[in-house]
Design an enzyme around this catalytic site. Structure first.
Site, short mmCIF file in Angstrom:
data_model
loop_
_atom_site.label_atom_id
_atom_site.label_comp_id
_atom_site.label_asym_id
_atom_site.label_seq_id
_atom_site.Cartn_x
_atom_site.Cartn_y
_atom_site.Cartn_z
N ARG A 50 45.84 9.95 0.64
CA ARG A 50 47.09 9.78 1.28
C ARG A 50 47.52 8.22 1.15
O ARG A 50 48.63 8.02 1.45
CB ARG A 50 46.85 10.24 2.72
CG ARG A 50 48.14 10.28 3.53
CD ARG A 50 47.90 10.40 5.09
NE ARG A 50 47.09 11.67 5.09
CZ ARG A 50 47.79 12.65 5.63
NH1 ARG A 50 48.91 12.61 6.25
NH2 ARG A 50 47.08 13.85 6.09
N LYS A 146 31.68 23.25 -1.33
CA LYS A 146 31.34 24.03 -0.18
C LYS A 146 31.58 23.50 1.32
O LYS A 146 31.79 22.17 0.95
CB LYS A 146 29.94 24.55 0.01
CG LYS A 146 28.83 23.36 0.04
CD LYS A 146 27.42 23.87 0.47
CE LYS A 146 27.09 24.13 1.50
NZ LYS A 146 26.66 22.77 2.22
N HIS A 238 22.71 27.39 -0.64
CA HIS A 238 21.66 26.94 -1.60
C HIS A 238 20.43 27.75 -1.66
O HIS A 238 19.87 28.01 -2.68
CB HIS A 238 20.90 25.51 -1.10
CG HIS A 238 22.14 24.71 -1.01
ND1 HIS A 238 23.39 24.53 -1.74
CD2 HIS A 238 22.48 23.52 -0.12
CE1 HIS A 238 24.18 23.45 -1.41
NE2 HIS A 238 23.76 22.93 -0.08
C1 BG6 Z 1 24.49 20.21 1.57
C2 BG6 Z 1 24.35 20.15 3.03
O1 BG6 Z 1 24.90 21.07 1.26
O2 BG6 Z 1 23.23 19.86 1.00
C3 BG6 Z 1 23.54 19.26 3.76
O3 BG6 Z 1 25.64 20.42 3.58
C4 BG6 Z 1 22.20 18.94 2.98
O4 BG6 Z 1 23.25 19.37 5.14
C5 BG6 Z 1 22.40 18.80 1.71
O5 BG6 Z 1 21.46 17.64 3.85
C6 BG6 Z 1 20.96 18.75 1.06
O6 BG6 Z 1 21.14 18.60 -0.49
P1 BG6 Z 1 19.97 17.81 -1.39
O7 BG6 Z 1 20.79 17.50 -2.75
O8 BG6 Z 1 19.87 16.41 -0.58
O9 BG6 Z 1 18.87 18.66 -1.60
#
Ligand code: BG6
Length: 489
Positions: A50, A146, A238
């Site tokens: 923006r 997400k 995840h």
């Molecule tokens: C994200 C979550 O999708 O994944 C976070 O919103 C989390 O809360 C993160 O900390 C963890 O990802 P990674 O790649 O660090 O394991």
């Protein structure tokens, strides 16, 4: 550096280029692809936000983001090459008329990739703005991040808001875990090694544990997290993605929809959890003050400044996949913030042998155990029993490990592991959808999570406390102890 390949005049439109995700992940990923020579000459990047910015200020902000978030020293020449492909467009995404500026920037571009690094509440406005200016063509692609909704109804609303404009084949839903090297290796491990494929079911496996532990708390995302909680933030996406890749049947080939069809079948087979099952099969927790790596950490309520919040920062579940392959095998899964350390792993416990020939030296033989360490310290190890060498009358047995460390050079030609976003951006450019989540996967996952959350709300139980730096609430250990088992620590 690899030879640059020609693609088809692609413009990568980064909507929300000044936001946190762009600065922390997407700009560094584009930079790394530039360093590796993986961006073909005909790819350009249009950053959209923006703010009205002078070109110099835009250059300064991009350079700043790279020096803050690229872990190794930044190469000035690569930054220069990346900046040479970039231009900036200031526009208010809610203003349909403003998209004329984007149209002008896109010029004669053949394939536009619209990457929405913006809240999902803005997706509908973006689609309408793009459509009003004829910027959605059959070859255009939309990338969304997400959280896709906070429950089934809101996820359906988001999916509906984009599906009038982009087909499923044009839509790329990111779950960044799918871009991680070791998560992709899980598919390879399963289907390129028949020795494992033959053991992968309820005839050989006794139970499975999946842990996604994090040492971080909610950082500066308290407002979002307090609405979401760990079940929605980590388990719905995840954790269920890892579970489905682990448990799915072999797809007929590696085509995106063939893999996704198999994942969906696993999701459909997840046993629903009623309010009655909840107390025996689920533990939701919330961290309190504690210590991690000798550093004191505040409790969750203090972190989010919400003294009466009941948001979950830890979840442990005992779940079942009611299908032919997995009937009767418990899956114990857990995910939490502010735990001892960052650790993502799958541990598979194999059934005991039908008869213990060594009962005179060992009452019970320890189970064979296969551990797949996804991060950090990526690797695979198998616990085996061996005879201790010696001339004793009686065999002495000892458990030892076959240990394959994936971070060693023979498995890793380059010492640097690509970040998940580098792989995912490349896959969108190539138009490959296998590492992206399909609409039905998201919706079935929400359906399953929604009934657990509804049962939990109904129970009115507060989340179980656990100190930061621990392995979660005591009740999570009891979840396994009641079955005569313990978490793999
Ligand atoms: C994200 C979550 O999708 O994944 C976070 O919103 C989390 O809360 C993160 O900390 C963890 O990802 P990674 O790649 O660090 O394991």
């Amino acid at each position: 550096m690899q030879k640059r390949k020609k693609t088809q005049n692609i413009t990568f439109v980064l909507l929300g280029i000044m936001g946190d995700l762009s600065r922390r992940k997407l700009l560094p990923a584009l930079y790394q692809l530039e360093v590796a020579g993986l961006l073909s000459e005909d790819i350009s990047v249009v950053g959209v936000a923006r703010e009205r910015l002078q070109p110099d200020t835009f250059v300064e902000l991009v350079t700043q983001a790279l020096s803050q978030h690229v872990s190794e020293p930044v190469q000035a020449a690569a930054v220069k090459r990346l900046l040479a492909r970039m231009q900036y467009v200031a526009l208010d995404l809610h203003e349909v008329k403003a998209y004329a500026a984007l149209k002008q920037a896109l010029g004669s571009c053949h394939t536009a990739i619209y990457y929405c690094a913006i809240p999902s509440s803005v997706y509908a406005a973006v689609c309408q703005g793009l459509a009003a200016h004829g910027l959605i063509r059959p070859q255009s692609r939309l990338v969304i991040e997400k959280p896709i909704g906070a429950d089934l109804v809101s996820a359906q609303a988001i999916n509906a808001s984009i599906s009038d404009f982009f087909t499923e084949q044009q839509t790329y839903r990111i779950d960044h875990y799918l871009g991680k090297e070791t998560v992709q290796n899980l598919i390879c491990l399963r289907f390129a090694n028949p020795i494992l494929a033959h053991l992968w079911d309820n005839r050989c496996i006794e139970h499975v544990q999946i842990t996604l532990a994090e040492a971080v708390g909610v950082e500066n995302r308290g407002n979002y997290f307090d609405q979401a909680g760990q079940m929605r933030d980590m388990v719905q996406n995840h954790l269920l993605q890892i579970l489905t890749l682990f448990a799915m049947d072999p797809p007929v080939d590696l085509q995106a929809d063939h893999i996704r069809d198999e994942k969906v079948k696993v999701m459909k087979a997840l046993r629903p959890m009623s309010a009655h099952d909840l107390s025996a099969n689920a533990v939701l927790g919330q961290y309190q003050a504690g210590v991690i790596e000798n550093q004191p950490c505040a409790g969750y309520l203090e972190d989010v400044q919400q003294p009466s919040s009941r948001t979950d920062t830890f979840v442990a579940l005992k779940l079942f996949i009611d299908n032919w392959r997995w009937a009767g095998v418990p899956f114990y899964v857990r995910s939490g913030k502010r735990m001892q350390q960052k650790r993502t792993e799958i541990v598979i416990y194999f059934k005991e042998s039908p008869c213990n020939l060594y009962r005179n030296v060992m009452d019970t033989l320890p189970q064979n155990k296969l551990t797949i360490r996804l991060q950090p310290d990526e690797g695979i190890d198998i616990q085996m029993l061996n005879k201790v060498a010696g001339l004793d009358d009686q065999f002495q047995l000892a458990a030892s490990k076959l240990d394959m460390r994936l971070n060693q050079s023979e498995y890793r030609p380059s010492p640097r592991v690509a970040d998940a976003y580098e792989r995912l951006i490349l896959e969108v450019i190539k138009g490959h959808q296998a590492l992206f989540v399909r609409k039905d996967e998201i919706e079935i996952a929400w359906q399953w999570i929604d009934q657990i959350m509804a049962a939990w709300q109904q129970s009115q139980h507060p989340p179980k406390p656990y100190p930061a730096g621990s392995s979660g609430p005591l009740a999570a250990s009891t979840l396994l102890a009641q079955d005569g088992r313990a978490w793999h620590e």
